[in-house]
Design a protein around this motif. Structure first.
Motif, PDB file in Angstrom:
ATOM      1  N   TYR A  74       0.819  -1.212   0.000  1.00  0.00           N
ATOM      2  CA  TYR A  74       0.000   0.000   0.000  1.00  0.00           C
ATOM      3  C   TYR A  74       0.855   1.266   0.000  1.00  0.00           C
ATOM      4  O   TYR A  74       0.662   2.165  -0.833  1.00  0.00           O
ATOM      5  N   LYS A  78       1.257   3.991  -2.982  1.00  0.00           N
ATOM      6  CA  LYS A  78       0.905   5.396  -2.746  1.00  0.00           C
ATOM      7  C   LYS A  78       2.053   6.328  -3.124  1.00  0.00           C
ATOM      8  O   LYS A  78       1.838   7.361  -3.770  1.00  0.00           O
ATOM      9  N   GLU A  98      -9.704  -2.237   1.824  1.00  0.00           N
ATOM     10  CA  GLU A  98      -9.785  -0.767   1.914  1.00  0.00           C
ATOM     11  C   GLU A  98      -8.548  -0.124   1.279  1.00  0.00           C
ATOM     12  O   GLU A  98      -8.652   0.879   0.556  1.00  0.00           O
ATOM     13  N   GLU A  99      -7.381  -0.699   1.538  1.00  0.00           N
ATOM     14  CA  GLU A  99      -6.146  -0.191   0.939  1.00  0.00           C
ATOM     15  C   GLU A  99      -6.198  -0.330  -0.586  1.00  0.00           C
ATOM     16  O   GLU A  99      -5.812   0.594  -1.321  1.00  0.00           O
ATOM     17  N   GLU A 101      -8.850  -0.461  -2.518  1.00  0.00           N
ATOM     18  CA  GLU A 101      -9.819   0.494  -3.064  1.00  0.00           C
ATOM     19  C   GLU A 101      -9.204   1.891  -3.151  1.00  0.00           C
ATOM     20  O   GLU A 101      -9.431   2.630  -4.112  1.00  0.00           O
ATOM     21  N   HIS A 102      -8.411   2.260  -2.150  1.00  0.00           N
ATOM     22  CA  HIS A 102      -7.795   3.587  -2.135  1.00  0.00           C
ATOM     23  C   HIS A 102      -6.773   3.724  -3.265  1.00  0.00           C
ATOM     24  O   HIS A 102      -6.706   4.759  -3.941  1.00  0.00           O
ATOM     25  N   LEU A 105      -8.536   4.259  -6.513  1.00  0.00           N
ATOM     26  CA  LEU A 105      -9.029   5.638  -6.598  1.00  0.00           C
ATOM     27  C   LEU A 105      -7.898   6.592  -6.977  1.00  0.00           C
ATOM     28  O   LEU A 105      -8.052   7.442  -7.863  1.00  0.00           O
ATOM     29  N   LEU A 106      -6.745   6.431  -6.334  1.00  0.00           N
ATOM     30  CA  LEU A 106      -5.592   7.297  -6.612  1.00  0.00           C
ATOM     31  C   LEU A 106      -5.117   7.137  -8.061  1.00  0.00           C
ATOM     32  O   LEU A 106      -4.785   8.118  -8.729  1.00  0.00           O
ATOM     33  N   THR A 306      -8.468  -6.506  -6.491  1.00  0.00           N
ATOM     34  CA  THR A 306      -9.261  -6.151  -5.307  1.00  0.00           C
ATOM     35  C   THR A 306     -10.349  -7.185  -5.049  1.00  0.00           C
ATOM     36  O   THR A 306     -10.571  -7.603  -3.909  1.00  0.00           O
TER      37      THR A 306
END
Length: 319
Positions: A74, A78, A98-99, A101-102, A105-106, A306
């Protein structure tokens, strides 16, 4: 050629380094490993440039190949996305849904590409029969491995079974309706052997077994659908298609004919499609280069990764 850098120089990381070096679609810039002793050793042995920090490596490349332990996926992703880099990320995609999905999105916000390393999608035996698999209603998979301390920090579902989860989700175009599973921790602190049953809304059922304490290796999948049975051996890279069609009026002496209770006759015929010799890891990495260069969706998207993680976690929750 895309400038590529690798994060993580463990067992799999070294394989990625070697293949990126020989690829005609990438220019391998170098790598970073959190273990400086290992990093210097790999640099001395193979000649790949060892960078002193994650940021230094990311700054020098177009694509970051993340082959670190899952817990760090993650943060590596990022950092890479924040600097405008495409990411190839080994499976499982991240530690939590959750990681994942983030990260998705990024990536979308920054108009970047990402691919997850579900390498069995590129197995030549699977590719040879992929187009024959149409609406299977029962699937059975066995993925058995001999014990290896490497990888036992995660349940066998995330270590091995997730490969088959991804394959099944890519084939069955329906939502998972229910999951039942059981797992046993024999040697490790997490389950070493597990069985799961997935039921889909369209009626398809998949039965998955994974073990990392087997006496022999096995990686097989069987797909049953109307008028056909398809088997794929991911380990030996062999496949077979058994089909049934209406029997001819005058069958030959060697034709295999079956007749059911209603008197309907079917002819069985076997097909062993040719399986080309390839390197699946090289193919997945180069397919990602094509996706970046041609601005198209990768073969295994972050959405795919995911969803595979989501189902894997639901299976683990059953234990």
């Amino acid at each position: 050629m895309l400038k590529a850098g690798v994060l993580g120089a463990g067992h799999l990381g070294k394989i990625h380094l070697r293949l990126l070096k020989q690829s005609e679609k990438y220019n391998l810039v170098g790598f970073y490993d959190a273990d400086e002793t290992n990093g210097k050793k790999v640099e001395a042995e193979f000649g790949y440039k060892f960078f002193n920090s994650v940021d230094e490596l990311i700054d020098a490349v177009d694509m970051v190949d993340i082959v670190t332990p899952t817990l760090s996926h993650y943060n590596c992703a990022k950092q890479s996305i924040a600097k405008g880099k495409h990411i190839f990320i080994e499976k499982p995609i991240t530690n939590t849904v959750e990681e994942a999905e983030h990260i998705r999105l990024l990536l979308a916000e920054n108009n970047l590409r990402g691919q997850v390393g579900h390498v069995e999608r590129f197995n030549p035996a699977y590719l040879a029969v992929k187009n024959e698999i149409k609406s299977p209603m029962f699937i059975e998979t066995h993925r058995l491995a001999e014990f290896n301390p490497r990888g036992t920090d995660v349940p066998v579902v995330l270590d091995l079974m997730i490969h088959d989860i991804d394959i099944i989700l890519s084939i069955v175009k329906s939502k998972v309706k229910s999951i039942s599973a059981s797992g046993v921790a024999v040697i490790s602190d997490t389950p070493d052997i597990a069985n799961a049953r997935l039921e889909f809304e369209n009626g398809c059922v998949a039965n998955l077994t994974a073990s990392r304490i087997s006496l022999k290796k096995m990686r097989k999948a069987r797909f049953f659908q109307k008028d056909a049975y398809i088997s794929v051996d991911f380990l030996t890279k062999k496949c077979e298609v058994v089909k049934m069609k209406d029997a001819p009026e005058n069958p030959g002496d060697f034709d295999m004919i079956l007749q059911n209770a209603e008197g309907v006759k079917k002819q069985i015929y076997f097909d062993n499609p040719p399986v080309p010799d390839n390197n699946s890891i090289l193919d997945e990495l180069e397919s990602f280069a094509d996706a970046i260069n041609n601005d198209r969706a990768p073969e295994v998207t972050l959405h795919d990764g995911t969803e595979a993680l989501r189902i894997a976690n639901q299976i683990i929750d059953c234990f």
